[in-house]
Scaffold this motif. Sequence first.
Motif, PDB file in Angstrom:
ATOM      1  N   GLY A 109       0.805  -1.206   0.000  1.00 51.47           N
ATOM      2  CA  GLY A 109       0.000   0.000   0.000  1.00 51.47           C
ATOM      3  C   GLY A 109       0.842   1.262   0.000  1.00 51.47           C
ATOM      4  N   SER A 110       0.221   2.371  -0.345  1.00 50.65           N
ATOM      5  CA  SER A 110       0.927   3.643  -0.408  1.00 50.65           C
ATOM      6  C   SER A 110       1.214   4.176   0.998  1.00 50.65           C
ATOM      7  CB  SER A 110       0.111   4.668  -1.194  1.00 50.65           C
ATOM      8  OG  SER A 110      -1.160   4.849  -0.591  1.00 50.65           O
ATOM      9  N   LYS A 111       2.325   4.910   1.127  1.00 49.95           N
ATOM     10  CA  LYS A 111       2.700   5.507   2.403  1.00 49.95           C
ATOM     11  C   LYS A 111       1.859   6.744   2.688  1.00 49.95           C
ATOM     12  CE  LYS A 111       7.555   4.132   2.954  1.00 49.95           C
ATOM     13  NZ  LYS A 111       8.945   4.647   3.106  1.00 49.95           N
ATOM     14  N   VAL A 112       1.582   6.995   3.955  1.00 49.62           N
ATOM     15  CA  VAL A 112       0.902   8.213   4.387  1.00 49.62           C
ATOM     16  C   VAL A 112       1.692   8.814   5.540  1.00 49.62           C
ATOM     17  CG1 VAL A 112      -1.394   7.500   3.643  1.00 49.62           C
ATOM     18  CG2 VAL A 112      -0.620   6.915   5.935  1.00 49.62           C
ATOM     19  N   SER A 113       1.672  10.130   5.630  1.00 44.69           N
ATOM     20  CA  SER A 113       2.358  10.848   6.707  1.00 44.69           C
ATOM     21  C   SER A 113       1.367  11.196   7.810  1.00 44.69           C
ATOM     22  CB  SER A 113       3.009  12.125   6.158  1.00 44.69           C
ATOM     23  OG  SER A 113       3.986  11.816   5.187  1.00 44.69           O
ATOM     24  N   ILE A 114       1.853  11.294   9.029  1.00 50.73           N
ATOM     25  CA  ILE A 114       1.004  11.583  10.185  1.00 50.73           C
ATOM     26  C   ILE A 114       1.321  12.981  10.702  1.00 50.73           C
ATOM     27  CG2 ILE A 114       0.243  10.820  12.454  1.00 50.73           C
ATOM     28  CD1 ILE A 114      -0.368   8.886  10.151  1.00 50.73           C
ATOM     29  N   PHE A 115       0.315  13.835  10.666  1.00 55.81           N
ATOM     30  CA  PHE A 115       0.413  15.203  11.179  1.00 55.81           C
ATOM     31  C   PHE A 115       0.011  15.195  12.649  1.00 55.81           C
ATOM     32  CE2 PHE A 115      -1.811  19.133  12.272  1.00 55.81           C
ATOM     33  CZ  PHE A 115      -0.899  20.108  11.893  1.00 55.81           C
ATOM     34  N   VAL A 116       0.786  15.901  13.481  1.00 51.53           N
ATOM     35  CA  VAL A 116       0.527  15.941  14.920  1.00 51.53           C
ATOM     36  C   VAL A 116       0.460  17.397  15.376  1.00 51.53           C
ATOM     37  CG1 VAL A 116       1.335  15.242  17.212  1.00 51.53           C
ATOM     38  CG2 VAL A 116       1.758  13.763  15.232  1.00 51.53           C
ATOM     39  N   ALA A 117      -0.527  17.714  16.197  1.00 55.44           N
ATOM     40  CA  ALA A 117      -0.663  19.047  16.793  1.00 55.44           C
ATOM     41  C   ALA A 117      -0.860  18.889  18.298  1.00 55.44           C
ATOM     42  CB  ALA A 117      -1.838  19.805  16.181  1.00 55.44           C
ATOM     43  N   ARG A 176      16.561  23.264  17.132  1.00 60.80           N
ATOM     44  CA  ARG A 176      16.181  23.675  18.488  1.00 60.80           C
ATOM     45  C   ARG A 176      14.866  22.986  18.843  1.00 60.80           C
ATOM     46  NH1 ARG A 176      20.617  25.206  18.098  1.00 60.80           N
ATOM     47  NH2 ARG A 176      21.588  27.150  18.826  1.00 60.80           N
ATOM     48  N   PRO A 177      14.874  21.671  19.123  1.00 58.69           N
ATOM     49  CA  PRO A 177      13.622  20.957  19.393  1.00 58.69           C
ATOM     50  C   PRO A 177      12.875  21.455  20.621  1.00 58.69           C
ATOM     51  CG  PRO A 177      15.526  19.594  19.925  1.00 58.69           C
ATOM     52  CD  PRO A 177      16.047  20.803  19.214  1.00 58.69           C
ATOM     53  N   LYS A 178      13.607  22.122  21.561  1.00 61.15           N
ATOM     54  CA  LYS A 178      12.926  22.615  22.762  1.00 61.15           C
ATOM     55  C   LYS A 178      11.993  23.780  22.442  1.00 61.15           C
ATOM     56  CE  LYS A 178      16.422  21.118  26.096  1.00 61.15           C
ATOM     57  NZ  LYS A 178      17.375  21.527  27.157  1.00 61.15           N
ATOM     58  N   ASP A 179      12.152  24.400  21.253  1.00 64.01           N
ATOM     59  CA  ASP A 179      11.230  25.463  20.865  1.00 64.01           C
ATOM     60  C   ASP A 179       9.814  24.924  20.689  1.00 64.01           C
ATOM     61  OD1 ASP A 179      13.352  27.132  20.946  1.00 64.01           O
ATOM     62  OD2 ASP A 179      13.400  27.614  18.808  1.00 64.01           O
ATOM     63  N   LYS A 180       9.704  23.636  20.418  1.00 66.96           N
ATOM     64  CA  LYS A 180       8.392  23.004  20.263  1.00 66.96           C
ATOM     65  C   LYS A 180       8.397  21.670  21.007  1.00 66.96           C
ATOM     66  CE  LYS A 180       9.809  21.413  15.663  1.00 66.96           C
ATOM     67  NZ  LYS A 180      10.076  20.023  16.034  1.00 66.96           N
ATOM     68  N   ALA A 181       8.809  21.741  22.276  1.00 68.12           N
ATOM     69  CA  ALA A 181       8.970  20.524  23.074  1.00 68.12           C
ATOM     70  C   ALA A 181       7.655  19.783  23.265  1.00 68.12           C
ATOM     71  CB  ALA A 181       9.575  20.889  24.442  1.00 68.12           C
ATOM     72  N   SER A 182       6.538  20.526  23.330  1.00 69.65           N
ATOM     73  CA  SER A 182       5.241  19.887  23.568  1.00 69.65           C
ATOM     74  C   SER A 182       4.864  18.962  22.419  1.00 69.65           C
ATOM     75  CB  SER A 182       4.155  20.953  23.756  1.00 69.65           C
ATOM     76  OG  SER A 182       2.884  20.344  23.907  1.00 69.65           O
ATOM     77  N   VAL A 183       5.010  19.428  21.189  1.00 65.54           N
ATOM     78  CA  VAL A 183       4.644  18.579  20.051  1.00 65.54           C
ATOM     79  C   VAL A 183       5.679  17.480  19.837  1.00 65.54           C
ATOM     80  CG1 VAL A 183       5.778  19.899  18.206  1.00 65.54           C
ATOM     81  CG2 VAL A 183       3.679  18.639  17.729  1.00 65.54           C
ATOM     82  N   GLU A 184       6.942  17.714  20.224  1.00 64.63           N
ATOM     83  CA  GLU A 184       7.934  16.647  20.146  1.00 64.63           C
ATOM     84  C   GLU A 184       7.517  15.493  21.059  1.00 64.63           C
ATOM     85  OE1 GLU A 184      10.528  16.275  18.271  1.00 64.63           O
ATOM     86  OE2 GLU A 184      10.710  18.236  17.339  1.00 64.63           O
ATOM     87  N   ALA A 185       7.035  15.830  22.257  1.00 64.57           N
ATOM     88  CA  ALA A 185       6.541  14.797  23.168  1.00 64.57           C
ATOM     89  C   ALA A 185       5.276  14.155  22.616  1.00 64.57           C
ATOM     90  CB  ALA A 185       6.274  15.408  24.543  1.00 64.57           C
ATOM     91  N   ALA A 186       4.405  14.977  22.001  1.00 64.14           N
ATOM     92  CA  ALA A 186       3.174  14.442  21.421  1.00 64.14           C
ATOM     93  C   ALA A 186       3.470  13.480  20.276  1.00 64.14           C
ATOM     94  CB  ALA A 186       2.287  15.587  20.933  1.00 64.14           C
ATOM     95  N   VAL A 187       4.496  13.780  19.478  1.00 65.42           N
ATOM     96  CA  VAL A 187       4.880  12.880  18.379  1.00 65.42           C
ATOM     97  C   VAL A 187       5.284  11.516  18.934  1.00 65.42           C
ATOM     98  CG1 VAL A 187       6.670  12.464  16.653  1.00 65.42           C
ATOM     99  CG2 VAL A 187       5.509  14.658  16.712  1.00 65.42           C
TER     100      VAL A 187
END
Length: 413
Positions: A160-168, A250-261
């Motif tokens: 099957g085709s690949k799909v990407s996962i968007f996280v907010a 600078r992943p800490k600039d968006k640490a919340s979504v990094e944890a959510a990912v």
Amino acid sequence: MTDYRAVMDQVLKGWSVRQICSSLRCSHTTVQKARDALVEHNITTREQLRGVADHELVDWFVDGRSHAQGDFVPIDFDAVAKARTGRNKVTLQVLWGRYTAQPADPGQRYYSYERFRQLVAQHVDAAGLTARITHAPGHTMQVDWAGTKMRLCDPTGGQGSKVSIFVASLPYSGMVFACACADERQDAWLAAHIRAFEYFGGVAEVIVPDNASTASNAISAADKNRRVNSTYEEFLEHYNTAALPARAKRPKDKASVEAAVKIVTQNVIHALDGHQCVGIDELNAKITALVDGINAAEPFRGNATSRRALFDQFECDVLTALPATPWQRTEWKRAKVAPNFHIRVHNAHCSVPHRLVGRTVDVRITGHSLAVFDAGQHVAIHQLARARGVYVTETDHIPANMGDTRGLWTSEY
């Protein structure tokens, strides 16, 4: 001289004997002495250890051997840290050479190179401690793509085709959103934003994206700041918000979504491994069900509550309301009408009134709608066809003397 305070600190951190010996260049016997001293003086936390004065530690580890007397030449840690930052970093070997080259007072000694390295590392470790960021309700929504992709199921048995996962993520309440997209291009990026806004029921004041080209562009090779691209800026203006792209590396600039990912990867992507979803809509329905479970899970942040409860109590009402109509991308093009009274747009052929053959018309594409204008006058409207080479023909555009128009533009015709 052994730094027993550092040894005991790492013992209290839970490090193994091998790790401590490798880090501090000490023996197994030294680590055991530190452990025995902690037990003897009932020290169980690092806070208690910090409260022990240096002269007390000296008394704890008296072994009867004579030691050289005298103080050490102090290290200018601020100068060392400054020399170790920036583009032209100075090696520790050179910095230690500068340290030993400075004059010493009578009775003072210089630290060895190994001890110099240890003290500098301890200073950097202490100075690099991060403070907890306090987020305001409804202020920020952080967004990113998950690094792990998923695949749709192919009923024919193929791949099957690949799909990407968007996280907010909303950092204040910890609310998470995720959805699958066919690709990571800008249309999918913006459509995923809209789905996130609708899931949360509102829009945060600031959107913090990654530094991908779908959100921002580099100003120049020398300038590390990024400029929000025009399409993304227009999109965010429609929703009365703005973007503040994270800095590169600078992943800490968006640490919340990094944890959510990470949470979505473990509890959604891996949980749906082996799914039987053929289409994206079906897959997104399963993703939403699992995301709802993440947001409703208790406890959260050590309290008997959930992300959803915090969101409903403190954040839901402060988000900006959604606009009356969702954003649709508008694109303008110019096209020349061919002798078959069709124009070519996105590799599809759309009809216009036959009287316009040979003229150049303006084409406005809004969402899935295509409108044609001649000298500012609206002359045709079609649903945008995505299939390559397809003909979309309106019967009113066909000349009256053309005769039978059944099967128009087919191979038989």
